[in-house]
Write an enzyme that holds these catalytic residues in place. Structure first.
Site, PDB file in Angstrom:
ATOM      1  N   CYS A   5       0.804  -1.224   0.000  1.00  0.00           N
ATOM      2  CA  CYS A   5       0.000   0.000   0.000  1.00  0.00           C
ATOM      3  C   CYS A   5       0.836   1.273   0.000  1.00  0.00           C
ATOM      4  O   CYS A   5       0.286   2.379  -0.069  1.00  0.00           O
ATOM      5  CB  CYS A   5      -0.942  -0.008   1.194  1.00  0.00           C
ATOM      6  SG  CYS A   5      -1.930  -1.512   1.263  1.00  0.00           S
ATOM      7  N   PHE A   9       1.792  -3.415   4.004  1.00  0.00           N
ATOM      8  CA  PHE A   9       2.086  -4.701   4.628  1.00  0.00           C
ATOM      9  C   PHE A   9       3.592  -4.970   4.525  1.00  0.00           C
ATOM     10  O   PHE A   9       4.233  -4.671   3.530  1.00  0.00           O
ATOM     11  CB  PHE A   9       1.339  -5.823   3.915  1.00  0.00           C
ATOM     12  CG  PHE A   9      -0.126  -5.910   4.250  1.00  0.00           C
ATOM     13  CD1 PHE A   9      -0.689  -5.166   5.267  1.00  0.00           C
ATOM     14  CD2 PHE A   9      -0.958  -6.775   3.538  1.00  0.00           C
ATOM     15  CE1 PHE A   9      -2.042  -5.262   5.575  1.00  0.00           C
ATOM     16  CE2 PHE A   9      -2.309  -6.878   3.831  1.00  0.00           C
ATOM     17  CZ  PHE A   9      -2.855  -6.118   4.849  1.00  0.00           C
ATOM     18  N   LYS A  54      -9.608   7.942   2.167  1.00  0.00           N
ATOM     19  CA  LYS A  54     -10.080   6.562   2.015  1.00  0.00           C
ATOM     20  C   LYS A  54     -11.499   6.391   2.547  1.00  0.00           C
ATOM     21  O   LYS A  54     -12.169   5.417   2.224  1.00  0.00           O
ATOM     22  CB  LYS A  54      -9.135   5.582   2.723  1.00  0.00           C
ATOM     23  CG  LYS A  54      -7.774   5.428   2.055  1.00  0.00           C
ATOM     24  CD  LYS A  54      -6.922   4.399   2.787  1.00  0.00           C
ATOM     25  CE  LYS A  54      -5.549   4.224   2.143  1.00  0.00           C
ATOM     26  NZ  LYS A  54      -4.665   5.386   2.372  1.00  0.00           N
ATOM     27  N   HIS A 107      -9.812   1.826  -0.053  1.00  0.00           N
ATOM     28  CA  HIS A 107      -8.357   1.685  -0.052  1.00  0.00           C
ATOM     29  C   HIS A 107      -7.884   1.171  -1.417  1.00  0.00           C
ATOM     30  O   HIS A 107      -8.127   0.023  -1.780  1.00  0.00           O
ATOM     31  CB  HIS A 107      -7.938   0.724   1.054  1.00  0.00           C
ATOM     32  CG  HIS A 107      -6.474   0.717   1.342  1.00  0.00           C
ATOM     33  ND1 HIS A 107      -5.543   1.348   0.537  1.00  0.00           N
ATOM     34  CD2 HIS A 107      -5.752   0.137   2.362  1.00  0.00           C
ATOM     35  CE1 HIS A 107      -4.337   1.163   1.038  1.00  0.00           C
ATOM     36  NE2 HIS A 107      -4.439   0.438   2.142  1.00  0.00           N
ATOM     37  N   GLU A 111      -1.283   5.330  13.793  1.00  0.00           N
ATOM     38  CA  GLU A 111      -0.953   6.519  13.000  1.00  0.00           C
ATOM     39  C   GLU A 111      -1.239   7.784  13.810  1.00  0.00           C
ATOM     40  O   GLU A 111      -0.464   8.749  13.751  1.00  0.00           O
ATOM     41  CB  GLU A 111      -1.729   6.542  11.693  1.00  0.00           C
ATOM     42  CG  GLU A 111      -1.298   7.697  10.782  1.00  0.00           C
ATOM     43  CD  GLU A 111      -1.897   7.644   9.389  1.00  0.00           C
ATOM     44  OE1 GLU A 111      -1.426   8.395   8.515  1.00  0.00           O
ATOM     45  OE2 GLU A 111      -2.855   6.853   9.163  1.00  0.00           O
ATOM     46  N   HIS A 128      -2.797   7.854   6.159  1.00  0.00           N
ATOM     47  CA  HIS A 128      -3.012   6.543   5.557  1.00  0.00           C
ATOM     48  C   HIS A 128      -4.427   6.083   5.896  1.00  0.00           C
ATOM     49  O   HIS A 128      -5.145   5.576   5.032  1.00  0.00           O
ATOM     50  CB  HIS A 128      -1.964   5.549   6.064  1.00  0.00           C
ATOM     51  CG  HIS A 128      -1.986   4.234   5.354  1.00  0.00           C
ATOM     52  ND1 HIS A 128      -1.917   4.132   3.985  1.00  0.00           N
ATOM     53  CD2 HIS A 128      -2.069   2.967   5.824  1.00  0.00           C
ATOM     54  CE1 HIS A 128      -1.970   2.852   3.637  1.00  0.00           C
ATOM     55  NE2 HIS A 128      -2.064   2.127   4.742  1.00  0.00           N
TER      56      HIS A 128
END
Length: 414
Positions: free
Chosen positions: A164, A400, A336, A341, A315, A304
């Site tokens: 991502c 990831f 998002k 996403h 975050e 994010h």
């Protein structure tokens, strides 16, 4: 020696909330989401049955039949977004040294549509019936390959694949290449098209996706207490990054300056972020340092913000670590909440959102933010876009494997 400055002179977007920069911007301003029940296949057997699909996407409006047959859907999306960005930039390629124009574009997953279709062909009809285009269509580096072939771009050409964080890292690595003098212009960003049965099944098995299937428009809810997972989405976002003097010489319109870039690794877990957001905090600090910008100068962070339990909490903690008292004065939102996403394409689309906030003085909201959670108490720009002067923005992407990327985009000043 003073580093070469890099500016953004073109933008292209295909997203669940708009297949152009203008359409994307209008949806952000209206807080309009693009999440709905999946239409690409019957999702009835899946735990999560919703996604951010592109609406009215017709590649034949932009590509000829031969090109379409040779590209997986993710490449089609990325090529079209790159074409938008090049057109928006006003670059006259016929008068440019094409060896000085490169492409840095990637995807988190790549040609999953092609892999699934050709695997079915092999099982049903035998290995001899598998298409000779299987490998060229599924591999991620064919996205920048196609962009370069269509436009004749012969400068540095590569893909970054960091889940991502892919598009953010492609843009950041392009910044470094431009500063090093490897090129004068680079098309940079990412594309993704992984809303397939196998892709959906994999994320469902991880329990990473929301199961709020009866309320798709309310399912992506970053930073909200009742978040229960992210919404898978598809799309592409591309920027034209240009060395400042090259842009000046041709009288280019400048959307903003790409001033800084950070990249770190959590070294922690396959999918979970490092505790307390330590890797994310280091990444943001690195980006600010390379930009020569103090934390208190930042106006807006495009988070994010995936709508997952750990990401949103950590975050938030990372932002508090980096910005201290200024964290309370920052606007922090997750687009998002509207797009879902976009995985490897997310950073490209979200960089465009940051540049639009600078250009238009309008900060996009975090929609579906209704219920605060203890300790998550930043200004998440709830539910409505906000008019505000924006000079400096951060865009965060965390993938990831603990791959972290941050961009600093600021208003251009001579």
């Amino acid at each position: 020696m003073t580093p070469r400055r890099v500016v953004v002179t073109g933008m292209g977007v295909l997203s669940p909330i708009g297949n152009s920069v203008d359409g994307f911007r209008d949806s952000l301003a209206a807080g309009r989401g693009g999440i709905a029940r999946i239409t690409a296949f019957d999702p009835s057997d899946f735990a999560s049955r919703i996604a951010g699909e592109l609406k009215d996407f017709d590649p034949s409006l932009h590509l000829d039949r031969k090109q379409i047959k040779r590209m997986d859907r993710f490449s089609q999306i990325g090529v079209i977004a790159a074409g938008q960005a090049l057109e928006d930039s006003g670059l006259d390629l016929s008068g440019e040294d094409l060896t000085r124009i490169g492409v840095y574009a990637g995807s988190g997953i790549g040609g999953l549509n092609t892999i699934e279709a050709q695997h079915r062909t092999m099982l049903e009809r035998g290995p001899s019936r598998v298409s000779p285009l299987l490998v060229p269509m599924m591999i991620i580096n064919l996205l920048p390959g196609h962009i370069s072939m269509i436009h004749g771009l012969q400068g540095p050409n590569l893909s970054v694949v960091t889940a991502c964080a892919t598009a953010t890292h492609c843009i950041g690595e392009a910044l470094l290449a431009l500063r090093a003098g490897m090129a004068d212009v680079i098309v940079a960003g990412g594309a993704e098209a992984s809303i397939t049965p196998l892709g959906l099944a994999g994320f469902c098995s991880m329990k990473a996706l929301t199961t709020r299937n009866d309320e798709p428009e309310r399912a992506s809810r970053p930073f909200d207490r009742d978040r229960d997972g992210f919404v898978i989405a598809e799309g592409g976002g591309m920027l034209i990054l240009e060395e400042l003097e090259h842009a000046r010489k041709r009288g280019a319109r400048i959307y903003g300056e790409l001033a800084g870039y950070g990249a770190t690794g959590d070294a922690h877990h396959l999918t979970a972020p490092a505790p307390d957001g330590a890797g994310a905090a280091l990444c943001m600090k690195m980006a600010l340092k390379t930009a020569g910008i103090n934390p208190e100068e930042v106006d807006y962070v495009n988070a994010h913000g995936t709508s997952t339990e750990l990401n949103d909490r950590f975050e938030t903690m990372a932002i508090k670590t980096v910005f201290g008292d200024h964290a309370r004065r920052l606007a922090v939102s997750s687009t998002k909440s509207m797009t879902g996403h976009l995985l490897g394409a997310a950073g490209g689309v979200e960089a465009v959102a940051c540049l639009l906030a600078i250009r238009d003085g309008l900060i996009p909201p975090t929609v579906n933010y209704e219920n605060p959670e203890e300790g998550m108490d930043l200004d998440y720009v709830p539910n409505r876009a906000r008019e505000a002067g924006v000079d400096v923005t951060l865009s965060n992407s965390f993938g990831f494997g603990g791959h972290n990327g941050t961009l600093v985009l600021r208003r251009f000043r001579d």
